[in-house]
Scaffold this active site. Structure first.
Site, PDB file in Angstrom:
ATOM      1  N   HIS A   1      -4.935   3.517  -0.466  1.00  0.00           N
ATOM      2  CA  HIS A   1      -3.517   3.269  -0.748  1.00  0.00           C
ATOM      3  C   HIS A   1      -3.353   2.399  -2.009  1.00  0.00           C
ATOM      4  O   HIS A   1      -3.149   1.196  -1.921  1.00  0.00           O
ATOM      5  CB  HIS A   1      -2.891   2.570   0.455  1.00  0.00           C
ATOM      6  CG  HIS A   1      -1.395   2.590   0.460  1.00  0.00           C
ATOM      7  ND1 HIS A   1      -0.656   2.595   1.608  1.00  0.00           N
ATOM      8  CD2 HIS A   1      -0.489   2.617  -0.540  1.00  0.00           C
ATOM      9  CE1 HIS A   1       0.633   2.618   1.321  1.00  0.00           C
ATOM     10  NE2 HIS A   1       0.757   2.621   0.003  1.00  0.00           N
TER      11      HIS A   1
ATOM     12  N   HIS B   1       0.540   1.274   6.199  1.00  0.00           N
ATOM     13  CA  HIS B   1       0.942  -0.152   6.220  1.00  0.00           C
ATOM     14  C   HIS B   1       1.824  -0.575   7.396  1.00  0.00           C
ATOM     15  O   HIS B   1       2.929  -1.069   7.205  1.00  0.00           O
ATOM     16  CB  HIS B   1       1.597  -0.554   4.908  1.00  0.00           C
ATOM     17  CG  HIS B   1       2.679   0.349   4.362  1.00  0.00           C
ATOM     18  ND1 HIS B   1       3.695   0.835   5.126  1.00  0.00           N
ATOM     19  CD2 HIS B   1       2.887   0.821   3.101  1.00  0.00           C
ATOM     20  CE1 HIS B   1       4.484   1.575   4.370  1.00  0.00           C
ATOM     21  NE2 HIS B   1       4.016   1.582   3.136  1.00  0.00           N
TER      22      HIS B   1
ATOM     23  N   ASP C   1      -2.182  -1.145  -0.542  1.00  0.00           N
ATOM     24  CA  ASP C   1      -0.805  -0.965  -1.034  1.00  0.00           C
ATOM     25  C   ASP C   1      -0.612  -1.756  -2.329  1.00  0.00           C
ATOM     26  O   ASP C   1       0.461  -2.312  -2.587  1.00  0.00           O
ATOM     27  CB  ASP C   1       0.228  -1.373   0.024  1.00  0.00           C
ATOM     28  CG  ASP C   1       1.635  -0.838  -0.299  1.00  0.00           C
ATOM     29  OD1 ASP C   1       1.770  -0.063  -1.265  1.00  0.00           O
ATOM     30  OD2 ASP C   1       2.578  -1.214   0.411  1.00  0.00           O
TER      31      ASP C   1
ATOM     32  N   GLY D   1       6.741  -5.238  -3.724  1.00  0.00           N
ATOM     33  CA  GLY D   1       5.334  -4.909  -3.933  1.00  0.00           C
ATOM     34  C   GLY D   1       4.530  -6.059  -4.499  1.00  0.00           C
ATOM     35  O   GLY D   1       5.078  -6.948  -5.153  1.00  0.00           O
TER      36      GLY D   1
END
Lengths: 316, 472
Positions: free
Chosen positions: B67, B238, B311, B330
């Protein structure tokens, strides 16, 4: 004032009520009341220049700060969000850096963004007075409300026996968040009153009472503090209709009559007539709404003086 | 006798799919060619040109991130193939699965081929995933079979979930027949509703608009039932809440082919980090409560989660150095993922959480470490974490030359030398990403990714990327 609080206030400004303890609150309110009764030291802040950054619209808070600055002999420059370089795509940080480079002594900031005053203080290193950030804090509003209560009930010690109901849209209210903090510090009992969709779900639950039934708790209150309700709450699905809100939570003539004789009603303004409060009772002797607006200038003078004065105090 | 450069790695404990073993090994070309005791190696077969002392270190297979937001094309201001893969290498990764939410989105075979061509010279592998719906708009399906033909195995609209349940049902039916994996970003948009942080006592105290846990959990529950009805596998990206993990655990008990990912940041950071209004901590799904963090470790311990994905989400500073409402969601993750988890495991252990899902026969008794009981417990955690960051994601995403999890004669020489006694200081100066939105700056973590070899190439030495010859 607690020396640590004073040095923090002078370096950072007033960002949140959390930075003030009981002694600080007592000191600021005493000075504001004294200035109201006997006048303030003239030109205390002569030579001080502040930037007013109102990134969200305001009438009363902005004008009240301007009057306070003018009474203290300070100057202010308005930064108008509408005609600013935001519309040209500049970031807030760059805009603030530009304003910071002009040599101001501090800033007064209102923003819809929670935390904007803290960030602006971090970016500029200047003291910042928070004039309202999103649903987070509006510390000078809480101070002027506290001043109004101290005046009416005689002393800050007397507030410890009060039951204060905050009625309506608590969850979206920066006034409520600041005021709850201040009321708990002076020992008052706080009751949050409103529908489940407008009350906080988890925080303060140990210290603060809550009720969905205004009619049931009304007659035990010493203060009914009516919060502003915004029309969006209906389209957001938080309320069914205006009339249902009025039915359950408005200060109608009937409810006003059921308040204790010694109880008072407050509102941070601007009042939305017929919604939070029936229009003909705002002028009653049990309504402190006019006193709140009068006191706003003196509280802001006290805060400004504490942060920016070089030598003399606000009051002799 | 060969004169090619070769390496002798000695003194380490090797951690692989079979457990721990004290062995030395020789690397030549892209392979491990001899494993055993250094003194017994047949020196006539290979002339060792460099010896690496790994005494006190743990050697394990290279990590695979299922990811990564590499941001190319369209987001080169935040990350490039070069900066992103360097950050990955510094974190011990030998391969990254790039997310398709680029500009334009990866939803056509030509875009996959372009990505393959642009990344084939890089020293670590970049694999492509593709969107579930065209332009991630949630309206029409991508050409799954054509994308499979160019090597795509994992499909996701990551950045948002597929909102329409009927379309998700069709996607599951169509992709299942082709043996593909759908990876859902679970978030019901109407519940998300422009929120900034987790809904809880912190958001209510700060007056910040919030995202309820139910925004995630309702889609997890919905997709479990859709996958059950089709008999298709489903992978959840996630997951961040207690109830999401509970739902997955129950689906697994029901025998469904459900897999789940958890991120290092949801295992280490909680929503109280937002108290200073620092947008480095704004991420989606949001950082949850301290109780959620502890519960996620419990579900690592019991095997509910299958893989750890970073992520990794770089953003230019102007999108992060602003008020919380304006800032992008993020955070960076690649470079510090392993040390964050190794540090987190120590905290979990101090709360009495131990890994309970290790396969039988995994022997973590390491005699020469002479370690006290808690260090052995930590090594059991390290085994579990490495498995979830290496061979398990490799298998899940169908990484063709990926790690089997074994380090033995004939294996690819793709491995990390990890020093559990060293420390890693996260600083801006040491970041390899082009972006700087790391939530870990200023903190010191236990352990260090000391060296990384990928197919026999020495990419990281003493914690720093060897850029010459590798990234030029």
């Amino acid at each position: 004032m607690n020396p640590d609080s004073r040095s923090y206030l002078r370096a950072s400004g007033l960002l949140t009520t959390a930075q003030l303890d009981y002694e600080d609150l007592n000191d600021l309110i005493s000075k504001a009341i004294h200035a109201k009764e006997f006048g303030a030291t003239e030109n205390l802040l002569a030579g001080t220049e502040l930037a007013m950054m109102f990134l969200e619209s305001s009438t009363r808070t902005k004008v009240s700060f301007e009057v306070a600055l003018s009474r203290l002999g300070a100057k202010s420059v308005n930064f108008d969000a509408q005609s600013s370089s935001f519309s040209k795509g500049e970031t807030l940080k760059d805009t603030v850096a530009t304003i910071g480079s002009y040599g101001f002594d501090g800033l007064i900031v209102r923003s819809a963004a929670v935390g904007a005053p803290d960030l602006i203080h971090n970016w500029t290193g200047l003291p910042v007075i928070n004039a309202g950030d999103g649903a987070h804090q509006h510390p000078t509003q809480a101070l002027l409300d506290l001043m109004t209560l101290v005046e009416y009930f005689g002393s800050i010690e007397n507030l410890a026996s009060l039951r204060v109901g905050l009625v309506g849209d608590v969850v979206h209210s920066r006034v409520a968040r600041s005021l709850i903090d201040v009321l708990l510090k002076v020992g008052a009992t706080v009751v949050l009153i409103g529908p489940a969709t407008l009350l906080p779900m988890v925080s303060w639950e140990e210290k603060v009472e809550r009720s969905n039934d205004f009619d049931k708790v009304l007659s035990n209150l010493d203060v009914a503090y009516m919060l502003r309700l915004q029309q969006e709450r209906i389209s957001e699905g938080l309320l069914p209709s205006n009339s249902e809100y009025v039915l359950r939570y408005s200060m109608t003539k009937e409810r006003f009559a059921r308040l204790k004789d010694s109880a008072v009603m407050m509102h941070p303004g601007p009042v939305h007539p017929g919604m939070e409060i029936a229009s003909h009772i705002t002028e009653s002797t049990q309504s402190l709404i006019r006193t709140q607006t009068t006191n706003s200038v003196f509280v802001r003078m006290a805060v400004l003086a504490e942060i920016f004065r070089k030598g003399e105090s606000l009051v002799a | 006798m060969s004169h090619k450069p070769s390496w002798l790695i000695f003194g380490a404990n090797v951690l692989d799919i079979d457990g721990f073993k004290e062995v030395d090994f020789i690397v030549q070309d892209d392979q491990i060619v001899q494993v055993g005791k250094m003194s017994l190696f047949n020196q006539t077969l290979v002339e060792v040109s460099t010896k690496i002392d790994a005494t006190g270190c743990i050697v394990f297979p290279g990590l695979v991130d299922p990811h990564t937001h590499l941001r190319v094309p369209g987001g080169e201001e935040a990350e490039t193939f070069i900066s992103g893969t360097k950050a990955g290498a510094a974190g011990g990764y030998c391969a990254l699965l790039a997310m398709p939410n680029t500009e334009p989105a990866v939803d056509l075979p030509a875009r996959v081929l372009w990505l393959k061509q642009m990344t084939q010279e890089l020293p670590i592998d970049v694999l492509s995933s593709a969107a579930i719906t065209k332009n991630r708009a949630g309206e029409e399906l991508v050409p799954f079979a054509s994308l499979k033909d160019v090597g795509v195995k994992v499909f996701t609209d990551d950045g948002q979930g597929v909102q329409n349940p009927r379309l998700m049902l069709r996607a599951l039916q169509y992709s299942n027949e082709l043996n593909l994996l759908l990876a859902q970003h679970c978030e019901t948009e109407e519940l998300f509703n422009g929120g900034i942080m987790n809904e809880g006592s912190v958001s209510e105290r700060l007056g910040i608009s919030s995202i309820p846990a139910a925004a995630e959990e309702t889609m997890v529950a919905r997709d479990i039932e859709l996958a059950r009805s089709v008999g298709a596998p489903i992978h959840f990206l996630h997951l961040s809440t207690t109830r999401s993990a509970d739902l997955v655990a129950r689906a697994k008990r029901d025998g469904l082919k459900v897999t789940a990912e958890v991120t290092p940041h949801h295992l280490y950071l909680d929503d109280s980090r937002l108290e200073g209004f620092d947008a480095r901590y704004k991420v989606n799904p949001p950082l949850r409560t301290k109780q959620d963090v502890a519960w996620l470790w419990e579900h690592l311990s019991d095997g509910t989660f299958d893989v750890i994905g970073t992520d990794h989400a770089p953003h230019p500073s102007w999108k992060k150095d602003t008020t919380l409402d304006q800032a992008a969601f993020g955070m960076l993750g690649l470079q510090h993922a392993l040390v964050v988890l190794f540090t987190g495991a120590k905290i979990a252990q101090s709360y009495g959480i131990a890994p309970n899902c290790l396969p039988p026969g995994i022997d973590v008794t390491i005699d020469n470490l002479n370690s006290p009981a808690e260090e052995k417990g930590l090594l059991r955690w390290l085994w579990l974490i490495v498995s979830m960051m290496s061979w398990k994601p490799s298998r899940l995403i169908g990484y063709p030359t990926g790690s089997s999890g074994s380090l033995q004669t004939g294996s690819f020489a793709t491995f990390v030398i990890f020093d559990p006694k060293a420390f890693t200081q996260a600083t801006y100066a040491k970041l390899y990403s082009k972006a700087t939105n790391s939530p870990y700056i200023g903190e010191t973590f236990n352990g260090e990714v000391r060296d990384l070899f990928v197919k026999g190439r020495h990419l990281v030495k003493n914690g720093r990327v060897i850029e010459e010859k590798n990234w030029c």
